[in-house]
Scaffold this active site. Structure first.
Site, PDB file in Angstrom:
ATOM      1  N   HIS A 149       5.327  10.713 -28.469  1.00  0.00           N
ATOM      2  CA  HIS A 149       4.195  11.436 -27.884  1.00  0.00           C
ATOM      3  C   HIS A 149       4.267  12.941 -28.192  1.00  0.00           C
ATOM      4  CE1 HIS A 149       1.217  12.699 -24.979  1.00  0.00           C
ATOM      5  NE2 HIS A 149       2.115  13.471 -24.403  1.00  0.00           N
ATOM      6  N   LYS A 199       1.056  11.427 -11.160  1.00  0.00           N
ATOM      7  CA  LYS A 199       0.282  10.447 -11.935  1.00  0.00           C
ATOM      8  C   LYS A 199       1.187   9.281 -12.280  1.00  0.00           C
ATOM      9  CE  LYS A 199      -3.073  13.176 -14.565  1.00  0.00           C
ATOM     10  NZ  LYS A 199      -3.543  13.409 -15.943  1.00  0.00           N
ATOM     11  N   GLU A 242      -7.023  16.764 -11.336  1.00  0.00           N
ATOM     12  CA  GLU A 242      -7.559  17.128 -12.652  1.00  0.00           C
ATOM     13  C   GLU A 242      -9.068  17.311 -12.665  1.00  0.00           C
ATOM     14  OE1 GLU A 242      -5.530  15.266 -15.908  1.00  0.00           O
ATOM     15  OE2 GLU A 242      -7.128  15.761 -17.294  1.00  0.00           O
ATOM     16  N   HIS A 297      -3.578  12.780 -28.907  1.00  0.00           N
ATOM     17  CA  HIS A 297      -3.873  11.396 -28.507  1.00  0.00           C
ATOM     18  C   HIS A 297      -4.572  10.632 -29.623  1.00  0.00           C
ATOM     19  CE1 HIS A 297      -3.609  12.218 -23.898  1.00  0.00           C
ATOM     20  NE2 HIS A 297      -2.443  11.891 -24.412  1.00  0.00           N
ATOM     21  N   ARG A 353      -5.961  21.770 -13.993  1.00  0.00           N
ATOM     22  CA  ARG A 353      -4.958  20.830 -14.490  1.00  0.00           C
ATOM     23  C   ARG A 353      -5.214  20.466 -15.957  1.00  0.00           C
ATOM     24  NH1 ARG A 353      -1.932  16.001 -11.104  1.00  0.00           N
ATOM     25  NH2 ARG A 353      -0.614  15.302 -12.799  1.00  0.00           N
ATOM     26  N   ARG A 396       0.812  -1.227   0.000  1.00  0.00           N
ATOM     27  CA  ARG A 396       0.000   0.000   0.000  1.00  0.00           C
ATOM     28  C   ARG A 396       0.837   1.265   0.000  1.00  0.00           C
ATOM     29  NH1 ARG A 396      -2.870  -3.169   3.463  1.00  0.00           N
ATOM     30  NH2 ARG A 396      -4.663  -4.119   2.453  1.00  0.00           N
ATOM     31  N   HIS A 452      -3.493  17.852 -26.574  1.00  0.00           N
ATOM     32  CA  HIS A 452      -3.539  16.412 -26.333  1.00  0.00           C
ATOM     33  C   HIS A 452      -4.789  15.727 -26.891  1.00  0.00           C
ATOM     34  CE1 HIS A 452       0.002  17.198 -24.042  1.00  0.00           C
ATOM     35  NE2 HIS A 452       0.102  15.959 -23.604  1.00  0.00           N
ATOM     36  N   ASN A 476      -3.481  19.614 -20.825  1.00  0.00           N
ATOM     37  CA  ASN A 476      -3.889  18.786 -21.966  1.00  0.00           C
ATOM     38  C   ASN A 476      -3.935  19.558 -23.276  1.00  0.00           C
ATOM     39  OD1 ASN A 476      -4.208  16.461 -20.467  1.00  0.00           O
ATOM     40  ND2 ASN A 476      -6.308  16.976 -19.898  1.00  0.00           N
ATOM     41  N   GLU A 504       6.788  19.550 -25.668  1.00  0.00           N
ATOM     42  CA  GLU A 504       6.059  19.763 -24.403  1.00  0.00           C
ATOM     43  C   GLU A 504       6.522  21.065 -23.745  1.00  0.00           C
ATOM     44  OE1 GLU A 504       3.527  18.024 -23.078  1.00  0.00           O
ATOM     45  OE2 GLU A 504       3.623  15.999 -23.907  1.00  0.00           O
ATOM     46  N   LYS A 508       4.317  23.394 -14.191  1.00  0.00           N
ATOM     47  CA  LYS A 508       3.549  22.178 -13.899  1.00  0.00           C
ATOM     48  C   LYS A 508       3.239  22.092 -12.409  1.00  0.00           C
ATOM     49  CE  LYS A 508       2.546  17.460 -14.517  1.00  0.00           C
ATOM     50  NZ  LYS A 508       2.651  16.232 -15.284  1.00  0.00           N
TER      51      LYS A 508
HETATM   52  N1  LIG Z   1       2.709  10.481 -15.456  1.00  0.00           N
HETATM   53  C1  LIG Z   1       2.524  11.550 -16.190  1.00  0.00           C
HETATM   54  O1  LIG Z   1       2.065  12.589 -15.717  1.00  0.00           O
HETATM   55  C2  LIG Z   1       2.930  11.504 -17.629  1.00  0.00           C
HETATM   56  C3  LIG Z   1       2.994  12.678 -18.366  1.00  0.00           C
HETATM   57  C4  LIG Z   1       3.425  12.608 -19.681  1.00  0.00           C
HETATM   58  C5  LIG Z   1       3.766  11.392 -20.230  1.00  0.00           C
HETATM   59  N2  LIG Z   1       3.682  10.262 -19.492  1.00  0.00           N
HETATM   60  C6  LIG Z   1       4.051   8.947 -20.040  1.00  0.00           C
HETATM   61  O2  LIG Z   1       5.444   8.964 -20.346  1.00  0.00           O
HETATM   62  C7  LIG Z   1       5.682   7.981 -21.335  1.00  0.00           C
HETATM   63  C8  LIG Z   1       6.688   8.507 -22.330  1.00  0.00           C
HETATM   64  O3  LIG Z   1       7.875   8.849 -21.679  1.00  0.00           O
HETATM   65  P1  LIG Z   1       9.227   9.148 -22.482  1.00  0.00           P
HETATM   66  O4  LIG Z   1       8.919  10.006 -23.647  1.00  0.00           O
HETATM   67  O5  LIG Z   1      10.213   9.600 -21.498  1.00  0.00           O
HETATM   68  O6  LIG Z   1       9.579   7.730 -23.141  1.00  0.00           O
HETATM   69  P2  LIG Z   1      10.510   6.508 -22.666  1.00  0.00           P
HETATM   70  O7  LIG Z   1      10.470   6.337 -21.227  1.00  0.00           O
HETATM   71  O8  LIG Z   1      10.124   5.361 -23.523  1.00  0.00           O
HETATM   72  O9  LIG Z   1      11.966   6.977 -23.106  1.00  0.00           O
HETATM   73  C9  LIG Z   1      12.235   7.177 -24.468  1.00  0.00           C
HETATM   74  C10 LIG Z   1      13.452   6.381 -24.951  1.00  0.00           C
HETATM   75  O10 LIG Z   1      14.640   7.023 -24.493  1.00  0.00           O
HETATM   76  C11 LIG Z   1      15.476   6.102 -23.808  1.00  0.00           C
HETATM   77  N3  LIG Z   1      16.197   6.872 -22.804  1.00  0.00           N
HETATM   78  C12 LIG Z   1      15.683   7.400 -21.677  1.00  0.00           C
HETATM   79  N4  LIG Z   1      16.607   8.165 -21.068  1.00  0.00           N
HETATM   80  C13 LIG Z   1      17.714   8.111 -21.811  1.00  0.00           C
HETATM   81  C14 LIG Z   1      19.003   8.703 -21.701  1.00  0.00           C
HETATM   82  N5  LIG Z   1      19.296   9.567 -20.713  1.00  0.00           N
HETATM   83  N6  LIG Z   1      19.931   8.404 -22.638  1.00  0.00           N
HETATM   84  C15 LIG Z   1      19.612   7.577 -23.668  1.00  0.00           C
HETATM   85  N7  LIG Z   1      18.425   7.004 -23.841  1.00  0.00           N
HETATM   86  C16 LIG Z   1      17.474   7.278 -22.921  1.00  0.00           C
HETATM   87  C17 LIG Z   1      14.537   5.066 -23.290  1.00  0.00           C
HETATM   88  O11 LIG Z   1      15.209   3.859 -23.048  1.00  0.00           O
HETATM   89  C18 LIG Z   1      13.522   4.973 -24.431  1.00  0.00           C
HETATM   90  O12 LIG Z   1      14.003   4.140 -25.447  1.00  0.00           O
HETATM   91  C19 LIG Z   1       4.346   7.633 -21.942  1.00  0.00           C
HETATM   92  O13 LIG Z   1       3.969   6.328 -21.544  1.00  0.00           O
HETATM   93  C20 LIG Z   1       3.396   8.650 -21.334  1.00  0.00           C
HETATM   94  O14 LIG Z   1       2.093   8.125 -21.142  1.00  0.00           O
HETATM   95  C21 LIG Z   1       3.267  10.298 -18.197  1.00  0.00           C
HETATM   96 ZN   LIG Z   2       1.980  15.090 -23.070  1.00  0.00          ZN
END
Ligand SMILES: NC(=O)c1ccc[n+]([C@@H]2O[C@H](COP(=O)([O-])OP(=O)(O)OC[C@H]3O[C@@H](n4cnc5c(N)ncnc54)[C@H](O)[C@@H]3O)[C@@H](O)[C@H]2O)c1
Ligand SMILES: [Zn+2]
Length: 360
Positions: A263, A141, A235, A250, A239, A119, A246, A243, A183, A225
């Site tokens: 993304h 999130k 949200e 999306h 918040r 938990r 988005h 979006n 972003e 943020k």
């Molecule tokens: N929780 C939230 O509020 C929130 C907000 C926005 C996005 N997200 C989520 O985030 C995800 C996308 O995240 P992302 O864009 O970081 O993608 P990711 O985590 O897949 O990273 C992108 C790529 O870069 C590589 N990588 C990461 N750091 C590196 C580094 N320092 N050097 C070399 N390679 C590196 C990873 O291995 C991967 O191949 C999505 O699933 C999305 O839904 C969540």
């Molecule tokens: Zn986004």
């Protein structure tokens, strides 16, 4: 440049966000200062761990990290289960701190494991992509995808610490880096014209991954943020401005099954579409709409949309989570730096905007 520290208030207490191009060399005192770090489990993915794993040696010794497979396809309950197994094996208890060391995928998956194991274990986010440093690591999130859709299982689970080290971004592939910059542009449009202008003015330093330039920029995004999520953790209202771009973004991701766009790239198109709707309604000046389109163009080419059907994207929008009780909340820019949220965007307007971005 000195470290920048922000305090974010959440339902689970206040947590610091530290942004500093040396922070990965100062993890032990940082953790000790917050009473974290005696019992640590680090979750990462192979590409990140290979290049940057050694920064954990002072805290972990030779203890290996828990690695989950790379990529969106690994954002599953199966990866969460793999983390649970590792936690069981090492005898983790409520004093264990779980560290998410990677991009948004690792952050969301490890964060969900931390939110649910016993938990709730203490969670530290050490984001390694630009997207994660400016967005996903802050705000609490966490979650995973189901076969039926993205982010369908999740929780609000604020971390105990977010440590952003821009020097970790040096190894990030250029396309991933650019995906994060869209972003950053988003934050500019929703909250700060000066941030928006700073991106355009500092592109060479940004692409050179200059530490000071990145530290200042990331801090500004984190500040925006943090202010938004402090006002509206779950949200219900403000918040939603995060979006911006988005809704259409999306939809583009969904109709291409998450394979074509990073993304941020889909969000770039989404911001163009939203600004087009706003311009057509005359709530946004043509000059501001053009400035946004130009800023996006300056960041480099986007994957094509010419073969994507507007009707398919409209159907996908109907399934979007942002449709609350049948109403589509749509974020429209009213200038570079301000937005309004409306719920009366018609499919006709969406169609015209999608045609404007090049869909058919
Ligand atoms: N929780 C939230 O509020 C929130 C907000 C926005 C996005 N997200 C989520 O985030 C995800 C996308 O995240 P992302 O864009 O970081 O993608 P990711 O985590 O897949 O990273 C992108 C790529 O870069 C590589 N990588 C990461 N750091 C590196 C580094 N320092 N050097 C070399 N390679 C590196 C990873 O291995 C991967 O191949 C999505 O699933 C999305 O839904 C969540
Ligand atoms: Zn986004």
């Amino acid at each position: 440049m000195a470290e920048i520290r922000l305090d974010v208030q959440s339902s689970l207490g206040t947590y610091p966000v530290v942004i500093d191009a040396d922070v990965s060399g100062r993890l032990p005192p940082l953790f000790a200062g917050l009473g974290l770090g005696r019992d640590l489990v680090v979750v990462s993915c192979p590409p990140v761990w290979r290049v940057h794993g050694e920064i954990w040696r002072p805290l972990l010794g030779k203890t290996p990290a828990v690695l989950i497979p790379d990529g969106e396809r690994a954002k599953t309950l199966q990866s969460v289960a793999r983390i649970y197994d590792a936690l069981v094996k090492c005898g983790a208890d409520r004093s264990t701190t779980l560290v998410a060391f990677g991009g948004g995928i690792v952050g969301d998956v490890a964060g969900f494991a931390a939110a649910t194991y016993l938990r709730g274990l203490r969670l530290v986010q050490v984001p390694t992509t630009l997207l994660a440093q400016v967005d996903s690591a802050i705000g609490g999130k966490v979650g995973v995808n189901l076969a039926a859709g993205k982010n369908l299982v999740g929780a609000f689970y604020p971390p105990a610490l977010v440590a952003c080290d821009p020097s970790l971004l040096g190894s990030l592939p250029r396309r991933e880096f650019r995906a994060g910059l869209y972003e950053v542009v988003k934050y500019g449009v929703i909250a700060s014209r000066s941030l928006f202008e700073r991106v355009a003015a500092s592109l060479p330093a940004l692409f050179a991954r200059d530490g000071d330039t990145l530290t200042a920029l990331i801090a500004e995004c984190c500040r925006i943020k943090a202010n938004v999520v402090m006002e509206d953790e779950r949200e219900g209202g403000v918040r939603r401005i995060l979006n911006f771009g988005h809704t259409v973004g999306h939809a583009l991701e969904a109709v291409t099954r998450y394979r074509r766009f990073r993304h941020g790239e889909a969000i770039a198109y989404g911001m163009m579409a939203a600004s087009e709707i706003a311009r057509a309604r005359t709530v946004l000046a043509q000059a501001d709409r053009d400035a946004l389109w130009q800023a996006i163009a300056h960041l480099g080419p986007l994957p094509p949309v010419i073969d994507l059907k507007i009707a398919d994207a409209l159907a996908a929008i109907g399934h979007d989570k942002k449709v609350v009780a049948g109403t589509l909340h749509f974020v429209l820019p009213t200038s570079i730096g301000t937005t309004t949220i409306v719920n009366d965007v018609q499919s006709k307007e969406l169609r015209a905007a999608m045609r404007a971005i090049g869909m058919r």
